[in-house]
Design a protein around this motif. Structure first.
Motif, PDB file in Angstrom:
ATOM      1  N   GLY A   1       0.810  -1.213   0.000  1.00 22.40           N
ATOM      2  CA  GLY A   1       0.000   0.000   0.000  1.00 22.40           C
ATOM      3  C   GLY A   1       0.842   1.261   0.000  1.00 22.40           C
ATOM      4  O   GLY A   1       2.062   1.235   0.165  1.00 22.40           O
ATOM      5  N   SER A   2       0.151   2.386  -0.181  1.00 17.08           N
ATOM      6  CA  SER A   2       0.827   3.698  -0.154  1.00 17.08           C
ATOM      7  C   SER A   2       0.277   4.576   0.966  1.00 17.08           C
ATOM      8  O   SER A   2       0.515   5.782   0.979  1.00 17.08           O
ATOM      9  CB  SER A   2       0.637   4.401  -1.502  1.00 17.08           C
ATOM     10  OG  SER A   2      -0.747   4.567  -1.800  1.00 17.08           O
ATOM     11  N   ASP A   3      -0.454   3.953   1.907  1.00 19.12           N
ATOM     12  CA  ASP A   3      -1.099   4.709   2.975  1.00 19.12           C
ATOM     13  C   ASP A   3      -0.293   4.720   4.271  1.00 19.12           C
ATOM     14  O   ASP A   3      -0.743   5.262   5.278  1.00 19.12           O
ATOM     15  CB  ASP A   3      -2.501   4.151   3.251  1.00 19.12           C
ATOM     16  CG  ASP A   3      -2.514   2.638   3.412  1.00 19.12           C
ATOM     17  OD1 ASP A   3      -1.444   2.012   3.248  1.00 19.12           O
ATOM     18  OD2 ASP A   3      -3.596   2.084   3.688  1.00 19.12           O
ATOM     19  N   LEU A   4       0.882   4.134   4.261  1.00 23.16           N
ATOM     20  CA  LEU A   4       1.731   4.124   5.443  1.00 23.16           C
ATOM     21  C   LEU A   4       3.105   4.684   5.120  1.00 23.16           C
ATOM     22  O   LEU A   4       3.560   4.631   3.976  1.00 23.16           O
ATOM     23  CB  LEU A   4       1.906   2.693   5.987  1.00 23.16           C
ATOM     24  CG  LEU A   4       0.680   1.947   6.504  1.00 23.16           C
ATOM     25  CD1 LEU A   4       1.099   0.602   7.068  1.00 23.16           C
ATOM     26  CD2 LEU A   4      -0.082   2.751   7.539  1.00 23.16           C
TER      27      LEU A   4
ATOM     28  N   THR B   1      11.701  -5.068  -3.684  1.00 24.39           N
ATOM     29  CA  THR B   1      10.463  -5.782  -3.974  1.00 24.39           C
ATOM     30  C   THR B   1       9.573  -5.043  -4.948  1.00 24.39           C
ATOM     31  O   THR B   1       8.575  -5.592  -5.406  1.00 24.39           O
ATOM     32  CB  THR B   1       9.661  -5.994  -2.669  1.00 24.39           C
ATOM     33  OG1 THR B   1       9.267  -4.710  -2.166  1.00 24.39           O
ATOM     34  CG2 THR B   1      10.503  -6.709  -1.634  1.00 24.39           C
ATOM     35  N   GLY B   2       9.873  -3.800  -5.258  1.00 31.11           N
ATOM     36  CA  GLY B   2       8.999  -3.022  -6.122  1.00 31.11           C
ATOM     37  C   GLY B   2       7.879  -2.335  -5.377  1.00 31.11           C
ATOM     38  O   GLY B   2       7.054  -1.648  -5.974  1.00 31.11           O
ATOM     39  N   SER B   3       7.825  -2.489  -4.059  1.00 31.51           N
ATOM     40  CA  SER B   3       6.788  -1.826  -3.278  1.00 31.51           C
ATOM     41  C   SER B   3       7.145  -0.360  -3.094  1.00 31.51           C
ATOM     42  O   SER B   3       8.296   0.039  -3.212  1.00 31.51           O
ATOM     43  CB  SER B   3       6.644  -2.513  -1.911  1.00 31.51           C
ATOM     44  OG  SER B   3       7.763  -2.226  -1.111  1.00 31.51           O
ATOM     45  N   PRO B   4       6.152   0.496  -2.788  1.00 27.29           N
ATOM     46  CA  PRO B   4       6.431   1.926  -2.604  1.00 27.29           C
ATOM     47  C   PRO B   4       7.443   2.217  -1.509  1.00 27.29           C
ATOM     48  O   PRO B   4       8.097   3.258  -1.519  1.00 27.29           O
ATOM     49  CB  PRO B   4       5.053   2.507  -2.262  1.00 27.29           C
ATOM     50  CG  PRO B   4       4.068   1.548  -2.833  1.00 27.29           C
ATOM     51  CD  PRO B   4       4.713   0.201  -2.712  1.00 27.29           C
TER      52      PRO B   4
END
Length: 328
Positions: A260-263, A305-308
């Motif tokens: 996610g991008s909310d944290l 990992t490519g995560s934000p």
């Protein structure tokens, strides 16, 4: 406790029926699980109880309720059958000329994030080897390795444990998980004093991670507000933070897997080693395949990992400190 006469040897099928009934709590479901008839299950249980002083279960409202003695026996029976099943898998591998199989045990924080990528990397070079990944707590994994019920165990060990039980795999500083709109979201680094008075989400008190973190806060004179929810898995802590239930400290491995991008995950700095998380590799059978899997884990240690948040917390991962073993 169930005591057995020497003149009444136990049969494997009796123990399988006992375990199935303990798991299913009805003879009907146990029979379906074992692919045999209900009378066959009933007979196996009767034969087992004939060898015992006391009954293994009581029937109430159509369900079988295990006695306290049966609960004690179940743990040992389950451990024994796991060993038997492992022998059966090995025999099948030999019969079908499979080149090998690995039973890997890991805690949730590693098994749900880091290990799938490491296994994928491993199978690129060892596609002929079959892997079974099981998720357990670290104490159970240590017991499994000692009892040779798994080939490789990835464990989180308390920093207070001064003995090295295996090859150190990685170390990772804890990071502070906060919602993007939180007052701490703009910080580059979070220190213990920043947590003062915050609603804080924790692991249950029986886990080593909770003990280490609480000791660290106590050493810094910090008091937080305990959240109403405690959860064992770090990924669930992230979800609870996103749901507005508080803030938390999680390992950088879990943070890197968050999609996610909310944290925001902010590096956490504390004096001493209390803020360090890590993992050790234990091997019941230190063969070539097990060593190769350890190498694969080490090779993906710094991969993104490519995560934000991957780049944000990637610097928190590193090789283990020489005198530290992992905390959990």
């Amino acid at each position: 406790m169930l005591w057995f006469y020497r003149g009444f040897p136990l049969r494997l099928r009796q123990l399988e029926a006992f375990r199935a009934v303990m798991l299913c709590q009805t003879v009907t479901r146990a029979a379906d699980m074992l692919f045999i008839s209900q009378p066959a299950v009933t007979r196996l249980l009767a034969d087992l109880e004939e060898s015992a002083v006391s009954r293994s279960s009581n029937a109430r409202a159509g369900r079988l309720h295990p006695t306290a003695e049966a609960q004690l026996l179940y743990e040992e029976v389950n451990r024994s059958l796991i060993g038997v099943e492992r022998i059966a898998r090995m025999a099948h591998a030999i019969k079908t000329q499979q080149r090998g199989a690995l039973h890997v045990a890991a805690p949730p924080s590693i098994a749900l994030s880091f290990m799938p990528r490491a296994i994928g990397h491993f199978l690129k070079e060892h596609g002929e080897i079959k892997i079974m990944l099981g998720v357990y707590d670290s104490r159970t994994i240590v017991d499994m390795v000692i009892g040779q019920r798994c080939d490789v165990g990835i464990v989180n060990l308390s920093i207070s444990n001064t003995g090295t039980h295996g090859d150190s795999l990685l170390s990772a500083a804890h990071v502070c998980a906060v919602p993007v709109g939180h007052r701490l979201a703009g910080r580059e680094v979070v220190v213990p004093a920043d947590i003062e008075g915050e609603l804080f989400l924790s692991h249950p008190s029986y886990l080593g991670t909770r003990l280490v973190i609480d000791a660290m806060f106590a050493a810094h004179g910090v008091k937080y507000k305990p959240a109403q929810v405690e959860v064992q898995v770090s990924a669930a802590l992230c979800s609870l933070v996103a749901a507005g239930q508080g803030i938390s400290l999680v390992d950088a491995i879990t943070a890197m897997e968050y999609k996610g991008s909310d944290l925001r995950f902010i590096p956490f700095r504390a004096v001493g080693a209390a803020g360090v998380f890590g993992a050790d590799t234990l091997a019941a059978y230190p063969d070539q395949a097990g060593r190769a899997l350890h190498c694969a884990c080490a090779q993906v240690r710094h991969s993104r990992t490519g995560s934000p948040v991957s780049d944000e917390v990637g610097s928190c991962l590193g090789q283990p400190e020489p005198d530290l073993v992992a905390s959990a």
